[in-house]
Motif scaffolding. Structure first.
Motif, PDB file in Angstrom:
ATOM      1  N   ARG A   1     -79.892  90.202   9.695  1.00  0.00           N
ATOM      2  CA  ARG A   1     -79.599  89.274  10.796  1.00  0.00           C
ATOM      3  C   ARG A   1     -79.623  89.974  12.158  1.00  0.00           C
TER       4      ARG A   1
ATOM      5  N   VAL B   1     -83.205  90.191  13.138  1.00  0.00           N
ATOM      6  CA  VAL B   1     -83.782  88.902  13.550  1.00  0.00           C
ATOM      7  C   VAL B   1     -83.355  88.578  14.981  1.00  0.00           C
TER       8      VAL B   1
ATOM      9  N   THR C   1     -78.738  79.928  14.525  1.00  0.00           N
ATOM     10  CA  THR C   1     -79.287  80.175  13.195  1.00  0.00           C
ATOM     11  C   THR C   1     -78.529  79.295  12.207  1.00  0.00           C
TER      12      THR C   1
ATOM     13  N   ILE D   1     -77.310  78.318   8.702  1.00  0.00           N
ATOM     14  CA  ILE D   1     -77.064  78.894   7.376  1.00  0.00           C
ATOM     15  C   ILE D   1     -76.231  77.861   6.629  1.00  0.00           C
TER      16      ILE D   1
ATOM     17  N   ALA E   1     -72.631  86.599   8.463  1.00  0.00           N
ATOM     18  CA  ALA E   1     -73.678  86.953   9.430  1.00  0.00           C
ATOM     19  C   ALA E   1     -73.069  87.611  10.669  1.00  0.00           C
TER      20      ALA E   1
ATOM     21  N   GLU F   1     -82.884  79.954   8.095  1.00  0.00           N
ATOM     22  CA  GLU F   1     -83.014  81.054   7.127  1.00  0.00           C
ATOM     23  C   GLU F   1     -83.621  80.570   5.819  1.00  0.00           C
ATOM     24  N   LYS F   2     -83.316  79.334   5.422  1.00  0.00           N
ATOM     25  CA  LYS F   2     -83.825  78.784   4.167  1.00  0.00           C
ATOM     26  C   LYS F   2     -84.230  77.342   4.384  1.00  0.00           C
TER      27      LYS F   2
ATOM     28  N   LEU G   1     -87.648  81.681   8.717  1.00  0.00           N
ATOM     29  CA  LEU G   1     -87.791  83.031   8.153  1.00  0.00           C
ATOM     30  C   LEU G   1     -88.609  82.943   6.873  1.00  0.00           C
TER      31      LEU G   1
END
Length: 923
Positions: free
Chosen positions: A266, A269, A283, A285, A294, A393-394, A432
């Motif tokens: 992190r 990034v 971000t 998450i 994080a 992130e996902k 990502l």
């Protein structure tokens, strides 16, 4: 700035702004000024709220009232602060359930539930109301709370103009059409243009790529950037070679995966985004723990995003907002680590945080002092925290039961935070890359624009009793029929209704073939149809008898299998295991017996009723050794030989049917015999050319049956809400909350109590109040008992088991035992009436709130919330949120409780809970 009285209201309003109105804002405001309601659908950050603020302006200049409703308290607080800055504190009020500030002001900001409760109570505050702004109206799709929006829209007086503000949805015209149906003149304004363009990217390692090919040579639309595709292909090839290398090197040689696919940390990034000039960033998450982790990961790195001047300003905001927190609580709250993160420009944002911490983060981020926020998706639900960049992130998230891919709507909602109007010339969305991510799938999410709004409206106990109290069942049915849920259901059956119409035309044509005009002679059906119906009844009766016979045979086989004992010889009559067998082990289950057998062909295993066409009775028996090792081939061979010897003198029933064998005598069914006799005596039975006419008649019956099935589907769709309402009325009448009187209904005294309870378990609460379950409890004990109908354990494991809870007092235990008993009775009644069951009480917060109410010690209260003893107490934010939910219910008990003593206890409990971190809001 001064305005001329000759100016129109819109022109006066525009003069007060520091920016020019966009075309969609002008269109919506002009419609409002003409006296229309409006529905505005536009992307996040496009400036929809300006239209709501114009409604505030119109109300104030006309000396009327405007209510500004929002779905969440945080958004209400934010909007209240905005309007106070523009119009002054004396003109703006705030009502959020746990806050009441200047509630008689001409403009009041409130949560939607507060307005719903006002409408049901017939509050005097509604007098002179001219406008209602419903911000984030697409919340009516929310499964838990969405019905409140529709209740408000349906119940508002006709002369109130509605300003509905929604995120972009693909069925805006459908939604607008419904609002126009129930509210009159409504202008629908749809704007899909983002005021700040959004660029899509993929971060592969530390390299940032465009998602789409934005080059001039790309003339066919949004293609994926070829450089991105090539780079990912090279990485995958390198990974494949790395996977192969350890095997090539052989044992003892250094090797293993090189970790090419390990995602960047992190801090890396954030540092990459900083180099590209893409901060501030949010971000997303999809985990509270992930957000906190994080920040910790970044604090362990040298990452620092602030200078000395920033740190000084940040410290001032922290001290101003958190000055009321007790020193003893700071360590419990991880205050010092949280503060250090803010001073370095880093923060988490999620519902598990203390509200004052969360609001501090929002203020600092909006001021540009915090540069990187790690947030759960709740931040995307209306809080005004735009960023230059949004990072995902996902592309999957856990919905409480399973991990599911993000929908295009969710992707757009999240990335919509990117690009600050008036600050950024463009926004950026960054995904990502991991091996599971395909650029084409990301492109699909980023370019899809189909997010339909679906109603979640359904009658509840409180809604039902308020409707009966205000208008009676007949008018309530009419109101339910006007809901958006019914509107969508009716539209969904348009195709089905057309199918019925086509079926009716086919029936007319077939009737003509039979020489019958069914429209003019509906009561003179041809005799052939009566005959065909009779034959259909016979066929159905024969099929039913055949099914019954099969079931009887299967049951007889099951009973015989269950009766078999060790050493019995049987004959398997079905499948490839057919032949003689000996029972090695009797069945241990009577409902589905499966004895262990060895066949003459040396197969050992369990058999069931499916292996027999007829009976499974023993035809003999043989002696067996004390232990039979049936898994050993030698033992199976010897035992199969012994079986054949033992069976040589036995008569094995044949399973083959020979010619001339008599049929098994069918069971005599008197009704079937009577039907066959009626058919033989029918006037059509001996008619010449009967079968040709029968085929036409059978075609008629087939179409008639299909039509009836479609009609049932139409009925199920069009009357579902009314049926649910009627079932609830039935249960409430049975329990004495409603009384039937001469073809009408009246709400009883107990029912009046229920009209004032707004809770997911409203009927259980009302039952507890009227039966005195909470009578005689001390304030902290009452709070503990009420927590069980409010609290819900996170995750999908259901309520915390009562045996895992250490009950604070005998009184609390007694009250909770009685509540569980009443809950069980209620759920049984709901099952009988086919009503969705009320959720069971959850006692997981009982000990924690008792400790807080009696001591005010945060550390002790959080420790008591760890009911499993696993070292996982509730996060402080969750603790405060549940305390406030209990406060809300205590306030209802204080106002609606049937006994003065209980009302007084509720009042004292409120004072005991509303202190320390629960009282510090920071909003």
């Amino acid at each position: 700035m001064t305005t001329s009285p000759e100016m129109g209201q819109l022109q006066q309003f525009a003069e007060l702004l520091t920016f020019r109105l966009d075309p969609f804002q002008m269109q919506a405001c002009e419609a409002l000024e003409r006296g229309h309601g409006v529905l505005v659908c536009a992307p996040t950050g496009a400036g929809k709220t300006v239209v709501g603020e114009f409604a505030v302006h119109l109300a104030l200049t006309a000396g009327r009232k405007c209510f500004y409703t929002t779905p969440i308290k945080a958004l209400s607080n934010q909007k209240h602060n905005d309007l106070v800055r523009r119009y002054g504190a004396e003109n703006i009020g705030l009502l959020t359930g746990d806050q009441s500030v200047n509630g008689d002001a001409p403009v009041v900001v409130m949560t939607t539930e507060v307005l719903r409760n006002m409408l049901y109570a017939g509050s005097d505050t509604l007098h002179a109301l001219a406008f209602v702004v419903m911000d984030e109206v697409h919340f009516l799709a929310d499964r838990m709370r969405g019905a409140v929006w529709e209740e408000v829209i349906l119940h508002l007086p006709d002369d109130v103009r509605l300003v509905s503000l929604s995120a972009t949805v693909s069925n805006a015209e459908e939604f607008g059409g419904w609002i126009q149906t129930v509210r009159g003149d409504t202008t629908v304004v749809v704007d899909e243009h983002r005021p700040v363009p959004l660029w899509q990217h993929v971060l592969v390692g530390k390299r940032l790529f465009d998602l789409f090919d934005y080059s001039e040579k790309n003339t066919v639309g949004k293609l994926v950037d070829p450089d991105l595709i090539r780079h990912i292909a090279h990485r995958r090839e390198a990974e494949r070679l790395t996977d192969w290398e350890p095997r090539r090197r052989g044992p003892g040689r250094p090797g293993g995966r090189s970790g090419l696919h390990r995602p960047p940390s992190r801090p890396d990034v954030i540092a990459s985004l900083d180099r590209e000039g893409l901060l501030p960033a949010i971000t997303f998450i999809f985990s509270r723990a992930g957000c906190d982790a994080a920040v910790k990961q970044c604090l362990r790195s040298p990452l620092r995003l602030t200078d000395d001047e920033d740190r000084k300003r940040i410290a001032q905001v922290i001290d101003r907002r958190c000055g009321d927190l007790a020193d003893a609580d700071l360590a419990v709250l991880d205050y010092y680590e949280w503060r250090e993160g803010l001073l370095r420009g880093l923060a988490a944002h999620h519902a598990g945080m203390l509200p004052v911490f969360r609001h501090t983060v929002e203020e600092l981020f909006t001021a540009g002092l915090v540069k990187a926020v790690f947030a759960t998706e709740t931040l995307a639900l209306g809080i005004n925290m735009p960023a230059r960049t949004v990072v995902l992130e996902k592309l999957v998230k856990f919905n409480g039961e399973q991990h599911l891919p993000l929908t295009p709507g969710e992707y757009t909602q999240l990335t919509g935070r990117a690009g600050r109007r008036g600050i950024d010339v463009e926004g950026h969305a960054v995904v990502l890359w991991t091996p599971e991510v395909e650029p084409a799938e990301v492109a699909g999410l980023a370019s899809t624009r189909t997010f339909p709004l679906r109603s979640s409206f359904a009658p509840s106990y409180n809604m039902t009793i308020n409707l009966v109290n205000q208008m009676g069942p007949e008018q309530a049915h009419q109101l339910l029929e006007r809901s958006f849920a019914q509107f969508q259901a009716d539209r969904s059956v348009v195709g089905l209704v057309r199918g019925v119409e086509r079926g009716e035309k086919m029936l007319d044509d077939i009737a003509t073939e039979l020489g019958w005009d069914r429209r003019k002679q509906p009561d003179s059906e041809p005799a052939i149809l009566d005959y065909v119906r009779l034959r259909a009844k016979i066929s159905e009766r024969e099929r039913a008898q055949s099914r019954a016979s099969r079931l009887q045979r299967r049951q007889a086989t099951t009973d015989m299998l269950a009766a078999l004992r060790r050493g019995d010889i049987i004959n398997i009559t079905q499948g490839r295991r057919g032949g003689l067998a000996v029972v090695l082990e009797a069945a241990n289950e009577s409902t589905d017996p499966r004895p262990l057998v060895l066949t003459e062909n040396r197969w050992a295993g369990r058999v069931s009723s499916a292996d027999f066409t007829g009976v499974a009775a023993a035809i003999g028996s043989m002696s067996l050794p004390k232990r039979v090792e049936h898994r050993q081939p030698r033992v199976r061979r010897d035992l199969a030989s012994a079986l054949l010897s033992a069976a040589s003198g036995l008569r094995v029933p044949s399973t083959r049917k020979r010619r001339g064998d008599p049929e098994a005598a069918p069971d005599i069914d008197p009704e079937l015999l009577a039907l066959r006799e009626s058919m033989r005596k029918h006037s059509v039975h001996d008619m010449a050319g009967r079968e040709a006419q029968v085929r036409i008649g059978e075609r008629y019956l087939r179409v008639e049956r299909d039509n009836e099935q479609i009609r049932k589907k139409v009925s199920a769709a069009t009357n579902s809400l009314a049926r649910t309402f009627d079932r609830i009325v039935g249960l409430l009448t049975e329990r004495g909350f409603i009384e039937a009187r001469d073809d009408d209904y009246a709400v009883t005294a107990d029912g009046k109590l229920l009209t004032r309870i707004y809770n997911e378990s409203d009927l259980l609460v009302a039952e507890c109040l009227r039966t005195g379950v909470w009578k005689g409890l001390a304030p902290a004990e009452l709070a503990s008992a009420l927590s069980a109908v409010v609290f819900e354990t996170r995750g999908s494991d259901g309520p915390t088991p009562s045996h895992a809870i250490e009950m604070p007092t005998a009184n609390v235990r007694r009250a909770l035992v009685e509540m569980r008993r009443m809950s069980g009775q209620l759920r049984a009644d709901e099952n009988r009436h086919r009503i969705s069951p009320t959720r069971e009480p959850d006692e997981g917060f009982v000990a924690a709130i008792y400790r807080w109410a009696t001591t005010g010690d945060l550390a002790a209260a959080l420790a008591a919330s760890d009911v499993a003893g696993a070292g996982t107490p509730l996060p402080a934010g969750d603790f405060v949120r549940w305390c406030r939910q209990v406060l809300d219910l205590l306030d209802q008990v204080r106002n609606a409780g049937p006994e003065a003593g209980l009302r007084k206890t509720a009042n004292r409990a409120i004072d005991d809970i509303r202190r320390g971190v629960v009282a510090v809001d920071g909003g």
